[in-house]
Design a protein around this motif. Structure first.
Motif, PDB file in Angstrom:
ATOM      1  N   GLU A  35       6.589 -59.064  38.458  1.00  0.00           N
ATOM      2  CA  GLU A  35       6.181 -59.735  39.706  1.00  0.00           C
ATOM      3  C   GLU A  35       4.708 -59.450  40.019  1.00  0.00           C
ATOM      4  N   LYS A  36       4.295 -58.201  39.815  1.00  0.00           N
ATOM      5  CA  LYS A  36       2.891 -57.830  40.078  1.00  0.00           C
ATOM      6  C   LYS A  36       1.945 -58.604  39.165  1.00  0.00           C
ATOM      7  N   THR A  37       2.321 -58.708  37.888  1.00  0.00           N
ATOM      8  CA  THR A  37       1.470 -59.441  36.930  1.00  0.00           C
ATOM      9  C   THR A  37       1.345 -60.906  37.347  1.00  0.00           C
ATOM     10  N   ILE A  38       2.474 -61.490  37.772  1.00  0.00           N
ATOM     11  CA  ILE A  38       2.457 -62.905  38.190  1.00  0.00           C
ATOM     12  C   ILE A  38       1.477 -63.092  39.353  1.00  0.00           C
ATOM     13  N   LYS A  39       1.515 -62.141  40.299  1.00  0.00           N
ATOM     14  CA  LYS A  39       0.629 -62.252  41.487  1.00  0.00           C
ATOM     15  C   LYS A  39      -0.822 -61.955  41.091  1.00  0.00           C
ATOM     16  N   LYS A  40      -1.012 -60.859  40.345  1.00  0.00           N
ATOM     17  CA  LYS A  40      -2.367 -60.424  39.999  1.00  0.00           C
ATOM     18  C   LYS A  40      -3.164 -61.508  39.279  1.00  0.00           C
ATOM     19  N   TYR A  41      -2.528 -62.158  38.311  1.00  0.00           N
ATOM     20  CA  TYR A  41      -3.246 -63.169  37.524  1.00  0.00           C
ATOM     21  C   TYR A  41      -2.949 -64.597  38.007  1.00  0.00           C
ATOM     22  N   ARG A  42      -2.268 -64.681  39.145  1.00  0.00           N
ATOM     23  CA  ARG A  42      -1.919 -65.988  39.745  1.00  0.00           C
ATOM     24  C   ARG A  42      -1.303 -66.928  38.713  1.00  0.00           C
ATOM     25  N   LEU A  43      -0.246 -66.451  38.089  1.00  0.00           N
ATOM     26  CA  LEU A  43       0.337 -67.213  36.975  1.00  0.00           C
ATOM     27  C   LEU A  43       1.069 -68.465  37.467  1.00  0.00           C
ATOM     28  N   PHE A  44       1.906 -68.298  38.493  1.00  0.00           N
ATOM     29  CA  PHE A  44       2.668 -69.443  39.037  1.00  0.00           C
ATOM     30  C   PHE A  44       3.331 -69.008  40.336  1.00  0.00           C
TER      31      PHE A  44
END
Ligand code: Q46
Ligand code: ZN
Ligand code: ZN
Length: 302
Positions: A35-44
């Motif tokens: 979840e953090k990675t998704i938010k950090k790199y604004r994946l989707f």
């Protein structure tokens, strides 16, 4: 060994984070990192439909599982590559189908052999190229086409920290500046053509993903693809693991540091103009596209 959070028996020692975790806390830690990675790199975000490229291996099945658990809208896409050695492709397809059924998740299966009448084995023979470069062209083409047909804007793959750190090492050793410019957890869609390509596992290593898969009872294909034997990235991974052993956290620092300094490389990306392939209509830098040229060669060499 005791869990750093609840003092129950720990099953994994994450030296790079100075954490020992029990099954429950490890699963929470794992999903939290995704979840953090998704938010950090604004994946989707939760409105997006995410196509997951599922091979049947631990990375892609664990990715599908955890994204579904986190409440994202997903659709699996599996390509049966037609690799016959040890029934590799058929076993991969079977495990992927079983996973989708068990979890009630939508899945589309595409057969590489169905399309032009050839498997990766045949393409390789016809094109005089390595299996992996042939496979890369086929996968990229079929995935892009599927994303386009299903009007999905996000295509997620299970590439993990070990994969990405090994690729980065290779790109640095050979000063592949163009590739360095294009290595990032999210590659935006270009023009009207491709879906954005995202890698939610970039900050999780193979060891963590394998542990998570086992703890969640995911039945994945354990064998590596027969064509991966001897690949340079495997050699780089081994070297990086030796460094990691001596200095935990190196892989993560190496990759994160690169992403944080990405602006230093972005000018190195050549402005690529995409045109439509005259044969299949798919976006490409040349026409006919590499997939159509490969298909033609394969037919000529039957
Ligand atoms: S599946 Fe295809 Fe990989 Fe096998 S032939 Fe090479 S590229 S090793 S990810
Ligand atoms: Zn615990
Ligand atoms: Zn084409």
């Amino acid at each position: 060994m005791r869990c750093s959070k609840c003092f129950d028996k720990a099953v994994i020692n994450l030296k790079q984070y100075n954490l020992k975790l029990c099954p429950q806390h490890f699963k929470e830690f794992f999903a939290g990192r995704v979840e953090k990675t998704i938010k950090k790199y604004r994946l989707f975000n939760r409105n997006d439909l995410i196509i997951i490229a599922v091979s049947g291996g631990k990375d892609s099945l664990a990715l599908w599982y955890v994204l579904n658990k986190l409440g994202y809208k997903t659709h699996g896409f599996h390509i049966n590559l037609g690799i016959s050695h040890n029934s590799y492709s058929d076993i991969s397809e079977k495990k992927t189908r079983r996973f989708a059924e068990m979890h009630g998740l939508p899945l589309t299966v595409q057969y590489a052999v169905e399309e032009p009448g050839f498997s990766i084995d045949n393409y390789r023979k016809a094109g005089h190229r390595s299996a992996c470069s042939t496979c890369g062209t086929v996968k990229r083409y079929l995935m892009n086409r599927f994303a386009r047909q299903s009007a999905a804007n996000i295509l997620a793959t299970g590439h993990n920290l070990d994969d990405e750190a090994a690729v980065l090492l290779g790109n640095v050793l050979n000063w592949q500046t163009g590739y360095l410019a294009r290595q990032y957890p999210k590659l935006e869609a270009s023009g009207d053509f491709f879906a954005s390509r995202v890698k939610p596992f970039v900050e999780l290593g193979e060891r963590e993903i394998a542990a998570y898969s086992v703890l969640e009872g995911i039945d994945f294909v354990e064998d590596e693809c027969p064509y991966s034997v001897g690949a340079t990235t495997i050699f780089y991974k081994r070297i990086l693991n030796q460094i990691e052993e001596k200095s935990p956290g190196t892989k993560l620092r190496f990759l994160r540091g690169f992403f944080e300094n990405k602006h230093l490389f972005s000018d190195l990306e050549k402005d690529v103009k995409l045109i439509s392939c005259e044969e299949c209509g798919q976006p490409s830098v040349v026409s006919p596209c590499s997939y159509c040229r490969m298909k033609k060669r394969a037919h000529e060499n039957v």
